[in-house]
Design an enzyme around this catalytic site. Sequence first.
Site, short mmCIF file in Angstrom:
data_model
loop_
_atom_site.label_atom_id
_atom_site.label_comp_id
_atom_site.label_asym_id
_atom_site.label_seq_id
_atom_site.Cartn_x
_atom_site.Cartn_y
_atom_site.Cartn_z
N GLY A 15 0.80 -1.21 0.00
CA GLY A 15 0.00 0.00 0.00
C GLY A 15 0.84 1.26 0.00
N GLY A 17 -0.26 4.37 0.27
CA GLY A 17 -1.08 5.49 0.75
C GLY A 17 -0.26 6.34 1.72
N PHE A 18 -0.95 7.04 2.61
CA PHE A 18 -0.24 7.92 3.54
C PHE A 18 0.74 7.14 4.41
CE2 PHE A 18 -3.99 10.52 2.64
CZ PHE A 18 -3.39 11.75 2.42
N GLY A 19 0.29 5.99 4.93
CA GLY A 19 1.14 5.21 5.83
C GLY A 19 2.32 4.59 5.10
N VAL A 83 -1.92 -7.43 -4.08
CA VAL A 83 -1.55 -8.55 -3.21
C VAL A 83 -2.82 -9.34 -2.89
CG1 VAL A 83 -0.59 -9.22 -0.98
CG2 VAL A 83 0.41 -7.32 -2.25
N GLU A 174 -18.60 17.94 3.30
CA GLU A 174 -17.85 18.67 2.27
C GLU A 174 -18.50 18.51 0.89
OE1 GLU A 174 -13.63 18.73 4.68
OE2 GLU A 174 -13.73 17.45 2.93
N ASP A 305 -5.16 3.11 8.40
CA ASP A 305 -6.58 2.75 8.56
C ASP A 305 -6.78 1.28 8.92
OD1 ASP A 305 -7.29 5.28 7.89
OD2 ASP A 305 -8.37 4.77 6.04
N ALA A 322 -5.68 10.62 7.95
CA ALA A 322 -4.32 10.66 7.38
C ALA A 322 -3.24 10.75 8.46
CB ALA A 322 -4.22 11.84 6.42
N GLN A 323 -3.48 11.54 9.51
CA GLN A 323 -2.43 11.76 10.51
C GLN A 323 -1.95 10.49 11.21
OE1 GLN A 323 -0.19 13.97 11.50
NE2 GLN A 323 -0.79 15.21 9.76
#
Length: 429
Positions: A15, A17-19, A83, A174, A305, A322-323
Amino acid sequence: MNIPQSSFPRVVIIGGGFGGISLAKKLSHKEFQVVLLDKHNYHTFQPLLYQVSTGGLEPDSIAYPIRKVLQGYPNTYFRLTEVNKIDTNINCVDTSIGSLKFDYLVVATGSTTNFFGNKAIAKNSMAMKSIPQSLNLRSLILENFEQALLTDDLHEREALMNFVIVGGGPTGVELAGALAEIKKGILPKDYPDLDTRRAQINLVQGSDRILPAMSIKASEKAEQFLESLGVNVWKNLRVSDYDGNIAKTNTETIFETATLVWAAGVKAVGIKGLDAKDYLCRGNRLRVNEFNQVGSFEHIFAIGDVAQMESEEYPYGHPMMAQPALQQGHHLGKNLVRITEEKAMIPFTYNDKGSMATVGRNKAVADLPKFKFQGVFAWFIWMFVHLYFLIGFRNRVVVFINWVYNYIKFDREARLIIRPFKKKYQVNS
Ligand SMILES: Cc1cc2nc3c(=O)[nH]c(=O)nc-3n(C[C@H](O)[C@H](O)[C@H](O)COP(=O)(O)OP(=O)(O)OC[C@H]3O[C@@H](n4cnc5c(N)ncnc54)[C@H](O)[C@@H]3O)c2cc1C
């Protein structure tokens, strides 16, 4: 997979992503061979997906090539693949392009839309978790107005212009705000021969307040902002069924709508082979300890996540935002280095930097650790933070220019049906 043998231990990250990206960056120039696997060749900045759906931004400006992120990192490899399975007995991942052994495995697969087992809603509603889904939604919104213009049937026209967004978290809020701004500023000019005042934007929230994870003040203010933009905010209402025409709820209320957006829940993206009952939690997340180790494995980690790190403060794990993903990726990088140095790992502690949501121009709410504020200042902070965390200088410049342009011109020029979405609304007979 054509990954060379190395004298360094191999860390396979699933992955980008952010992580995953945060971890790969942290491990660059360290004594590891890093292999990052992702089914997309780009990183998606999900917080701005709603702007792609509503024509405010082009998809390219919120995506970034993973290979470019990794440019110049020695011993770091990217493979575009999905995967399928993990074999924990032989420390191997099985992918669509072959299998690969690992010394350390990090699962950073993020989350996906959770329809809570409701097949009808899953089939007929729109989700907004990826760029292709956001482009589908953008096309559908525009196609609906084109179709509304053609029909003589008032009933059908209203259903085509009736938008139902389920879920009053930041995504729903939003999106509802952005649609309301389109209705006010763009539709009357684009469709002068259609009575677009009849377009309805409904935000449906199951609990008694929107933005339930934020302060009460933020919830109240966001609701006021939405109502000032003409959004119908429904609280304590749950959508229970949707056949593509009619959305039923837990009360007598029904919505006749051609577009139902499901933003009411997410669940972690699991992988076969890593799904034992003793560490699989609610919402498919993997229970990890304070070092992000999954279950009793010492060399298999999960971050972001997909990871549920339970503590007194966070009994159900950190928020799926995200943080936590960024911070866990960074922290795990440090811990992996410590393992090779034969030092004890350091437990992860989450630095909560607060949360924000924007409703529209000059309208946002921000709960920061020391201050809570709403309105224009919160809106500027929201923009600054999103620009800061976007990956890539070009993307930051493009997004900034788009925002300035949209602000000055009250416009959203990316309202293009590039790839039509095949969902023709037909009124129930
Ligand atoms: C519409 C929307 C708005 C959001 N707004 C905010 C916000 O304002 N603020 C905020 O903090 N958070 C927000 N979030 C949440 C935030 O984006 C996530 O919490 C964050 O992306 C989690 O990071 P991650 O690294 O765990 O996973 P992700 O960033 O989701 O990355 C997971 C990666 O894994 C890859 N992958 C998954 N399965 C496989 C597989 N089997 N094989 C190969 N690759 C795989 C995916 O392609 C993806 O690239 C929002 C999310 C959405 C959807």
